[in-house]
Design a protein around this motif. Structure first.
Motif, PDB file in Angstrom:
ATOM      1  N   ARG A 194       0.827  -1.202   0.000  1.00 49.32           N
ATOM      2  CA  ARG A 194       0.000   0.000   0.000  1.00 49.32           C
ATOM      3  C   ARG A 194       0.869   1.262   0.000  1.00 49.32           C
ATOM      4  O   ARG A 194       0.521   2.270  -0.620  1.00 49.32           O
ATOM      5  N   LYS A 195       2.003   1.196   0.673  1.00 51.10           N
ATOM      6  CA  LYS A 195       2.890   2.356   0.740  1.00 51.10           C
ATOM      7  C   LYS A 195       3.371   2.757  -0.657  1.00 51.10           C
ATOM      8  O   LYS A 195       3.338   3.927  -1.031  1.00 51.10           O
ATOM      9  N   ASN A 249       0.283   6.951  -6.581  1.00 50.10           N
ATOM     10  CA  ASN A 249      -0.942   7.740  -6.721  1.00 50.10           C
ATOM     11  C   ASN A 249      -0.630   9.224  -6.522  1.00 50.10           C
ATOM     12  O   ASN A 249      -1.118  10.089  -7.258  1.00 50.10           O
ATOM     13  N   ALA A 250       0.215   9.517  -5.550  1.00 48.73           N
ATOM     14  CA  ALA A 250       0.633  10.903  -5.309  1.00 48.73           C
ATOM     15  C   ALA A 250       1.440  11.433  -6.497  1.00 48.73           C
ATOM     16  O   ALA A 250       1.334  12.610  -6.855  1.00 48.73           O
ATOM     17  N   GLY A 289      -7.029  -2.761  -2.099  1.00 47.73           N
ATOM     18  CA  GLY A 289      -7.057  -1.414  -2.646  1.00 47.73           C
ATOM     19  C   GLY A 289      -8.476  -0.992  -2.967  1.00 47.73           C
ATOM     20  O   GLY A 289      -9.371  -1.830  -3.104  1.00 47.73           O
ATOM     21  N   CYS A 345       1.975   1.898  -3.549  1.00 52.00           N
ATOM     22  CA  CYS A 345       0.821   2.287  -4.362  1.00 52.00           C
ATOM     23  C   CYS A 345       0.383   3.716  -4.053  1.00 52.00           C
ATOM     24  O   CYS A 345       0.070   4.494  -4.958  1.00 52.00           O
ATOM     25  N   ASP A 346       0.368   4.075  -2.786  1.00 49.97           N
ATOM     26  CA  ASP A 346      -0.004   5.436  -2.413  1.00 49.97           C
ATOM     27  C   ASP A 346       1.012   6.449  -2.947  1.00 49.97           C
ATOM     28  O   ASP A 346       0.655   7.562  -3.358  1.00 49.97           O
ATOM     29  N   ARG A 347       2.277   6.050  -2.961  1.00 48.14           N
ATOM     30  CA  ARG A 347       3.326   6.943  -3.467  1.00 48.14           C
ATOM     31  C   ARG A 347       3.131   7.199  -4.971  1.00 48.14           C
ATOM     32  O   ARG A 347       3.279   8.328  -5.445  1.00 48.14           O
TER      33      ARG A 347
END
Length: 617
Positions: free
Chosen positions: A337-338, A344-345, A396, A340-342
């Protein structure tokens, strides 16, 4: 003895011990070891250590020298103590005891940048004092490399029976996709020459003139906006043209030249021997770019069917519009998730609302408890008894919205496993392809998928000749208007947007290295091609009269390409900025800070040319 040197600063070794020698160069570094002075003397070829103590008749003069003074010394070659031998340089076994000194050029004031060491300086400082910057070891190495690469290219072209010709530098303005640099004519007031954007028309005229194989290391001039991999004013290219050839013949001519150069100067990095041919359409789909970095194995795919009518309303509604699709960027090993979130940002930073994602992991007791409506303790008990076997699950926001069947179908299509992820972008492809391509590159870099020890080449072929403006509906050229359409005149009778050209680019590690085409040498096909884009025959004759007229006198089929010298050297030198391999580049604002260009003309110059400068508000 010669007035300045008997040897270079890279020549002396143990065999010269006892010799009287004369050296000249720049003071690289001065070290004072308790009254004994050591000087590293540097020239273009290397470094020699000098030694001077109070026994030298010029000790007092040597004490005064400073970094970057240009000096000439006479002295005697001595062997270094075995424990002090420097194996990193060719002259490391010896040193020269200084007996005479002549200062050829001292330094006035403080140095604006140091040549010794690896200090970083602002680019403006480096370009203003480029002559000092070029003395630095890295820059000397880069410029030697550039010279050697050009020499190697020339030899390889000669070996293939190409002849080198020089084409004009002052010519007529001829739009080729960028702005011209115009040159006012003194003899013809009010009229202008132009610096050539490329020798394009001249090399085609050489083919009409009966010269079968031409090449040139050609200067090209374009008034362009600067960027890291492009000079804003001028650059050099390996320009070549061949008669009686098809597309593959051009590929077969340039490939051994570039393969040989990259093998010779690539520092042992792997050089692809097989160059894949990828259609422009597939390159956009798979890589989001017509200059893909194939060191990165990630290929994007269309996954629209899995989102059509799904519970993810954003994509489902998007797909109801014409011309839209959803594409996935597989991310092997990116299943956290870390990460993937990066990513996305990253997409948000690139101007998109975000980038949806799914990642696959082993099922957890928590997720099973939530799914079955029981406690985690009960789930653990069932796992222990063997009634529940932990499988795989998709995680997700997207996974929750579209359900397990669709996420599993996506996983299987993309060939992903537990620990992997996928990112999703949707809309009209041209609106998001660029961001998708850049995201693919970032994913490959961050996950360690990109092979840094490789030069990966691919021909991008089948470029569309035309494009349509979405607002006005006007048809215009999307790429080179002088490319022969595939299918000739017959192809121009149908839908213009389906017409492909015999045009090609060579991509290497994410850069366009070569661009070329099989030329449209038939006037009737050329006139028809321009007519479709709204240019009448009179306009074509006005703009390209010299070439069009020549084509009426027995023009042979011909084609060619041009390879960017600066970019080739940039890749070989492993530099990210093209200015690191150009001797005297402009800055980001297309200014030469060293020579103060562009500069204001004098009143006399303007009067002689019949020009007047209109002040800008």
């Amino acid at each position: 003895m010669h007035a300045y040197r008997s040897h270079t600063c890279a020549e002396l070794n143990a065999s010269n011990v006892g010799d009287k020698v004369r050296l000249a160069g720049w003071v690289h570094r001065v070290r004072d070891h308790g009254g004994v002075l050591f000087i590293d003397l540097r020239d273009h070829y290397g470094m020699t250590q000098l030694l001077c103590d109070p026994d030298s008749p010029v000790f007092a003069d040597v004490e005064k020298v400073r970094s970057e003074w240009c000096i000439r010394i006479d002295g005697e070659v001595k062997a270094r103590d075995e424990s002090l031998v420097n194996t990193k340089i060719p002259t490391g076994e010896v040193e020269v005891f200084v007996r005479d000194l002549e200062v050829l050029g001292d330094v006035k004031g403080d140095l604006p940048l140091q040549v010794f060491g690896d200090q970083e300086y602002p680019e403006e400082t480096r370009l203003r004092y480029r002559y000092l910057d070029l003395r630095r070891e890295k820059m000397q190495k880069n410029m030697k490399l550039r010279s050697d690469v050009v020499t190697s290219i020339r030899k390889r072209m000669w070996d293939q029976n190409f002849r080198e010709f020089q084409t004009p530098i002052i010519t007529a303005s001829s739009p080729e996709g960028a702005r011209d640099f115009l040159v006012p004519s003194r003899l013809h007031p009010g009229k202008f020459y132009a610096l050539p954007q490329a020798p394009q028309q001249f090399k085609q005229l050489l083919m009409v003139s009966g010269f079968d194989k031409y090449f040139q290391i050609a200067p090209c001039f374009r008034d362009e906006d600067p960027r890291a991999d492009r000079s804003p004013t001028d650059f050099y290219q390996l320009d070549l043209e061949m008669s009686f050839v098809e597309q593959q013949d051009v590929f077969d001519a340039i490939q051994p030249v570039l393969t040989g150069v990259f093998e010779e100067f690539g520092g042992g990095r792997k050089v692809d021997q097989t160059w894949e041919q990828i259609s422009y359409k597939d390159a956009a789909l798979w890589y989001g770019s017509d200059k893909p970095d194939l060191r990165n194995p990630i290929k994007m795919q269309v996954v629209s069917e899995h989102f059509a009518g799904s519970g993810f309303a954003i994509f489902a509604k998007l797909l109801e519009q014409d011309g839209t699709e959803i594409r996935a960027i597989p991310a092997p090993t990116g299943g956290s998730r870390k990460f993937c979130d990066r990513m996305n940002a990253y997409a948000q930073k690139e101007g998109l609302p975000g980038m949806g994602y799914i990642f696959w992991r082993k099922q957890s007791p928590d997720s099973i408890a939530q799914e079955r409506g029981i406690t985690v303790k009960e789930v653990n008990a069932l796992i222990k008894s063997g009634e529940i076997v932990l499988g795989n699950e998709a995680a997700g926001p997207l996974a929750k919205n579209i359900g397990p069947e669709r996420t599993e179908a996506i996983r299987q299509q993309l060939g992903l496993e537990v620990g992997d992820a996928a990112f999703f972008l949707g809309g009209k492809p041209k609106a998001f392809e660029g961001v998708a391509g850049r995201a693919r590159n970032v994913i490959g870099e961050e996950l360690g998928l990109t092979d840094k020890n490789r030069f990966a080449f691919a021909w991008i072929v089948d470029f569309p000749i035309y494009e349509q403006d979405e607002e006005t509906g006007k048809i215009d050229f999307e790429h080179n208007p002088f490319s022969m359409p595939q299918g000739g005149m017959e192809a121009l009778q149908g839908d213009p947007l389906s017409v492909l050209g015999y045009q090609y680019d060579l991509a290497c590690n994410g850069y366009e290295l070569v661009s070329g085409a099989v030329r449209n040498h038939k006037p009737e096909i050329m006139f028809k091609a321009f007519e479709i884009a709204g240019y009448g025959e009179d306009e074509v004759r006005k703009r390209f009269g010299g070439m069009v007229n020549a084509f009426q006198y027995g023009a042979p089929p011909h084609g060619g390409c041009a390879a960017g010298i600066d970019r080739i050297v940039m890749l070989l030198a492993d530099e990210a900025n093209i200015r690191e391999v150009i001797l005297f580049p402009m800055n980001q604002r297309a200014e030469d800070l060293m020579m103060n260009a562009p500069s204001d003309p004098t009143s006399d110059q303007l009067m002689e040319l019949g020009l007047r400068v209109i002040p800008q508000d």
